[in-house]
Design an enzyme around this catalytic site. Structure first.
Site, short mmCIF file in Angstrom:
data_model
loop_
_atom_site.label_atom_id
_atom_site.label_comp_id
_atom_site.label_asym_id
_atom_site.label_seq_id
_atom_site.Cartn_x
_atom_site.Cartn_y
_atom_site.Cartn_z
N LYS A 192 -14.39 -84.50 85.34
CA LYS A 192 -13.68 -84.99 84.15
C LYS A 192 -12.73 -86.13 84.54
CE LYS A 192 -14.26 -80.63 81.73
NZ LYS A 192 -13.80 -79.27 81.43
N GLN B 234 -8.44 -75.98 82.07
CA GLN B 234 -9.78 -75.48 82.40
C GLN B 234 -9.83 -73.96 82.31
OE1 GLN B 234 -12.41 -77.50 82.89
NE2 GLN B 234 -13.84 -75.82 83.25
N ASP C 256 -9.85 -80.33 73.61
CA ASP C 256 -10.87 -79.27 73.66
C ASP C 256 -11.20 -78.75 72.25
OD1 ASP C 256 -12.09 -78.42 76.03
OD2 ASP C 256 -10.26 -77.46 76.76
N1 GUN Z 1 -14.70 -73.87 80.72
C1 GUN Z 1 -16.01 -73.98 80.40
N2 GUN Z 1 -16.20 -74.86 79.39
C2 GUN Z 1 -14.97 -75.33 79.07
C3 GUN Z 1 -14.52 -76.28 78.11
O1 GUN Z 1 -15.28 -76.86 77.34
N3 GUN Z 1 -13.17 -76.50 78.10
C4 GUN Z 1 -12.30 -75.84 78.94
N4 GUN Z 1 -11.01 -76.13 78.83
N5 GUN Z 1 -12.71 -74.97 79.84
C5 GUN Z 1 -14.03 -74.71 79.90
#
Ligand code: GUN
Length: 303
Positions: A60, A104, A127
């Site tokens: 990311k 995350q 998100d």
């Molecule tokens: N863990 C797995 N997928 C995601 C996501 O789309 N966002 C976040 N913050 N954590 C994740």
């Protein structure tokens, strides 16, 4: 009796290239950043040292930099308290260089993920997990919503294959998570699909799935969706990313769909890896850009 030569007119399925689709989105984001003189800022928080999460977080950050964003990765120790994490989020909420905050998931068990997500300012919730954004999406206020990245990326691939008008299509979403299943169902409903959500308590899921024009599998069960779950010609979007151990001691990534037996039945299918996965990050960049645009439009700072 004369025999008529027979030949199949069935076209080979399209293997949807998520890498190419995601790169196209990233190129649009990059171009917009330059043309609109923006400096979107994305902060990604990682608590603990889960190796898969560490890879996602790193990717990311790399993408954010590629897009010309200000990028911050905040690594916190596994034993970080909930209070400490909330304090970091509070600081980022009022940091005017930051437009998007992503924590995350999963978080260590001693931290209440719901509480943490609700602490992110809804305008910076790239998100799309904050109740404000969940509410916007569920009530159809798509213009105001920050929509979760994986469902948004999946919708992009669906519309790329079927066109923008999905009216009347029967979509079956397998899985009811807050991250994918529920927002995916809301998005498809918003796009005039008839939506069925299957989950672990659904009776005879394969029968319901066989009615689908569009299947979105997001349960985290390797190879759950078999050939007898699929109506010929369906579009299959595989959101699952499951690491399985092989007999030789190596491991590999597989989806929720038994690709080899399902693919020949479909009109199009996403592979794992290289399907939905890269889309999630591209849509995260797009969401962060949207927030930066909104802030600029209203001359907003969060101090
Ligand atoms: N863990 C797995 N997928 C995601 C996501 O789309 N966002 C976040 N913050 N954590 C994740």
């Amino acid at each position: 009796m004369k025999t008529v030569p027979s030949f199949s007119t069935k076209a080979a399925p399209v293997i949807i290239d998520g890498k190419a689709a995601s790169q196209a989105i990233v190129e649009q984001v990059k171009a917009a950043v330059v043309a609109e003189h923006l400096r979107p800022g994305l902060a990604v928080l990682l608590v603990g040292s889960d190796p898969a999460s560490a890879v996602y977080v790193r990717n990311k950050g790399l993408r954010a930099k590629e897009c010309g964003f200000h990028s911050e990765q905040i690594d916190l120790d596994e034993n970080t308290s909930e209070g400490e994490l909330l304090a970091v989020i509070g600081r980022l909420n009022s940091d005017e260089n930051i437009h998007g905050i992503l924590v995350q998931l999963p978080l260590p068990r001693h931290i209440d993920a719901h509480k943490v997500i609700q602490a992110i300012h809804p305008m910076k919730d790239v998100d799309g997990f904050h109740y404000v954004n969940v509410g916007h999406l569920a009530s159809g206020a798509l213009g105001d919503a920050l929509v979760p990245c994986t469902p948004l990326g999946s919708l992009h691939l669906i519309q790329q294959h079927l066109g923008n008008d999905l009216s009347g299509k029967h979509a079956v979403v397998i899985g009811r998570s807050n991250i994918v299943g529920k927002p995916m169902a809301s998005l498809l409903l918003q796009h005039n699909c008839t939506v069925t959500v299957l989950h672990s308590r659904t009776f005879e899921p394969e029968k319901l799935c066989r009615q689908a024009d569009i299947v979105v599998a997001a349960v985290g069960v390797p190879g759950l969706v078999k050939a007898d779950w699929i109506k010929p010609g369906a579009l299959v979007i595989d959101v699952g990313i499951n690491r399985i151990e092989l007999a030789d001691g190596n491991s590999r990534l597989v989806g929720d769909v038994a690709f080899d037996e399902v693919a020949p039945l479909t009109s199009a299918i996403t592979p794992v890896p290289g399907g939905v996965g890269p889309m999630t990050i591209a849509l995260l960049m797009q969401n962060t850009l949207s927030v930066a645009r909104r802030f600029k439009k209203v001359g907003l700072t969060m101090r």
